[in-house]
Design an enzyme around this catalytic site. Structure first.
Site, mmCIF file in Angstrom:
data_model
loop_
_atom_site.group_PDB
_atom_site.id
_atom_site.type_symbol
_atom_site.label_atom_id
_atom_site.label_comp_id
_atom_site.label_asym_id
_atom_site.label_seq_id
_atom_site.Cartn_x
_atom_site.Cartn_y
_atom_site.Cartn_z
ATOM 1 N N GLY A 127 -18.289 -9.735 -62.262
ATOM 2 C CA GLY A 127 -17.953 -9.196 -60.948
ATOM 3 C C GLY A 127 -16.469 -9.099 -60.667
ATOM 4 O O GLY A 127 -16.072 -8.487 -59.671
ATOM 5 N N GLU A 128 -15.630 -9.713 -61.519
ATOM 6 C CA GLU A 128 -14.187 -9.599 -61.310
ATOM 7 C C GLU A 128 -13.739 -8.152 -61.504
ATOM 8 O O GLU A 128 -14.246 -7.441 -62.375
ATOM 9 C CB GLU A 128 -13.428 -10.507 -62.289
ATOM 10 C CG GLU A 128 -13.577 -11.981 -61.989
ATOM 11 C CD GLU A 128 -12.751 -12.844 -62.934
ATOM 12 O OE1 GLU A 128 -12.006 -12.278 -63.771
ATOM 13 O OE2 GLU A 128 -12.852 -14.079 -62.835
ATOM 14 N N HIS A 161 -8.539 -0.066 -34.643
ATOM 15 C CA HIS A 161 -9.345 -0.591 -33.539
ATOM 16 C C HIS A 161 -8.466 -1.175 -32.441
ATOM 17 O O HIS A 161 -8.797 -1.077 -31.256
ATOM 18 C CB HIS A 161 -10.305 -1.657 -34.067
ATOM 19 C CG HIS A 161 -11.228 -2.202 -33.027
ATOM 20 N ND1 HIS A 161 -12.235 -1.452 -32.458
ATOM 21 C CD2 HIS A 161 -11.294 -3.424 -32.443
ATOM 22 C CE1 HIS A 161 -12.884 -2.187 -31.573
ATOM 23 N NE2 HIS A 161 -12.330 -3.387 -31.544
ATOM 24 N N ASP A 210 -16.313 0.957 -23.223
ATOM 25 C CA ASP A 210 -15.802 -0.335 -22.769
ATOM 26 C C ASP A 210 -14.396 -0.146 -22.219
ATOM 27 O O ASP A 210 -13.787 0.921 -22.367
ATOM 28 C CB ASP A 210 -15.819 -1.383 -23.896
ATOM 29 C CG ASP A 210 -15.098 -0.901 -25.148
ATOM 30 O OD1 ASP A 210 -14.043 -0.240 -25.025
ATOM 31 O OD2 ASP A 210 -15.590 -1.185 -26.249
ATOM 32 N N LYS A 262 -19.278 -3.197 -19.978
ATOM 33 C CA LYS A 262 -20.069 -3.777 -21.068
ATOM 34 C C LYS A 262 -19.879 -5.280 -21.130
ATOM 35 O O LYS A 262 -18.760 -5.776 -21.092
ATOM 36 C CB LYS A 262 -19.644 -3.144 -22.395
ATOM 37 C CG LYS A 262 -20.443 -3.624 -23.597
ATOM 38 C CD LYS A 262 -19.937 -2.995 -24.880
ATOM 39 C CE LYS A 262 -18.616 -3.625 -25.319
ATOM 40 N NZ LYS A 262 -18.173 -3.095 -26.625
ATOM 41 N N THR A 273 -23.289 -0.972 -35.437
ATOM 42 C CA THR A 273 -24.753 -1.069 -35.384
ATOM 43 C C THR A 273 -25.356 -0.087 -34.381
ATOM 44 O O THR A 273 -26.577 0.023 -34.280
ATOM 45 C CB THR A 273 -25.190 -2.489 -34.994
ATOM 46 O OG1 THR A 273 -24.689 -2.782 -33.683
ATOM 47 C CG2 THR A 273 -24.657 -3.511 -35.983
#
Length: 318
Positions: A41-42, A133, A174, A197, A228
């Site tokens: 996996g490296e 963000h 929001d 929210k 989600t």
């Protein structure tokens, strides 16, 4: 290749499709690198052409699996620095871990700052990203950061489809997204509303009520990402309960994790407009409600301007 385009563009495995689009716009090819894994996996990286004395751009979003894509990027940068590249610019269309930008409760990390430190230590000279963000993440870096915006691409699509004017209202899901929503409302000449929210846990949110007038209007919810889709579908329900005629959504980053696709398909949303900062699977693209717009034009022009030492801000202010 002309002298003014004398630079190289590499990419990792996170978003090869966007990288191919970007170099095509630049009239170039993707430079050759091997980015693979050992059996345990490296990650293994080998740069397969000379970069000595060259300006290099590495395109790599840090979406899921974020740790793998982040390590790929940092190992590529280390390999390029050791191969004597003149400069290395990390082009990160989607900057992962951006939501962990402050301590909102005791004993939690500021992971966005940690990632900034890791990237800088790996050897990048500059970072180019899109719709962070939280804008203050730019200050986590001690190197130049160019935060591009998807709004020109998304608003162009909305205007071409006659989604503007007094019959429409832009809604922020929001309070934190109000500046973004206000910018869209100004371009589209619409009114503005906000969802109040209340978040109960990570990836869980409950939209309480709408601040502003959405009755008998077509609503466009604007956000920087859809994860989600819990916030999004709650917001859609909230505006419909307040008398909105229809509701659709626009977002830059289509994270679409967990139950997101199921929620969107089963929701009242007529359309969800996203960009290709994150490479979507064929299954997700095939969903009729999802419209994917390309940001290759903006990134290719930003890369060209950085190399030629021209203004980036004029892409969005002129």
């Amino acid at each position: 290749m002309g002298k003014d385009m004398d630079f190289l563009v590499f990419c990792g495995n996170s978003n090869k499709q966007l990288a191919e689009e970007i170099v095509k716009k630049l009239g170039m090819r993707l430079s050759d690198a091997t980015v693979t894994q050992f059996s345990d996996g490296e990650i293994f990286v080998r740069i397969n052409e000379s970069v000595r004395g060259r300006d290099v751009f590495v395109i790599q979003s840090t979406n899921n699996p974020a740790e793998k894509h982040l390590m790929e990027l940092m190992i590529m940068v280390d390999a390029l620095r050791r191969a004597s590249a003149n400069s290395v610019t990390a082009v990160i269309p989607y900057f992962g871990y951006a939501r962990q930008d402050r301590t909102v409760e005791p004993r939690v990390p500021i992971t966005a700052k940690l990632v900034a430190n890791l990237l800088t230590t790996s050897g990048i000279n500059r970072m180019v990203t899109m719709d962070l963000h939280a804008g203050q993440i730019q200050g986590f870096f001690d190197i130049p950061v160019d935060n591009l915006y998807a709004s020109p691409i998304i608003t162009k699509y909305l205007i071409e489809n006659d989604m503007q004017g007094e019959n429409f209202v832009i809604v922020s899901p929001d309070a934190g997204g109000v500046p973004r929503a206000r910018a869209y409302a100004k371009i589209l000449n619409t009114s503005l509303a906000i969802i109040d929210k209340r978040r109960t846990a990570p990836n869980e949110a409950k939209a309480m009520h709408v601040i502003g007038d959405v009755k008998n209007k077509h609503v466009i919810i604007v956000d920087d990402m859809i994860d989600t889709a819990g916030t999004l579908t709650e917001a859609a329900n909230a505006v419909l309960e307040m008398g909105a005629k229809s509701v659709r959504a626009c977002a830059t980053h289509a994270v679409l994790s967990g139950p997101a696709i199921e929620r969107i398909v089963n929701s009242a949303l007529e359309e969800v407009v996203v960009t290709n900062t994150i490479e979507l699977s064929k299954i997700k693209i095939s969903i009729s409600k999802i419209k994917v717009l390309s940001v290759a034009d903006i990134f290719s022009e930003a890369i060209r301007r950085i190399h030629k030492k021209e203004s980036i801000s004029s892409l969005f202010t002129n």
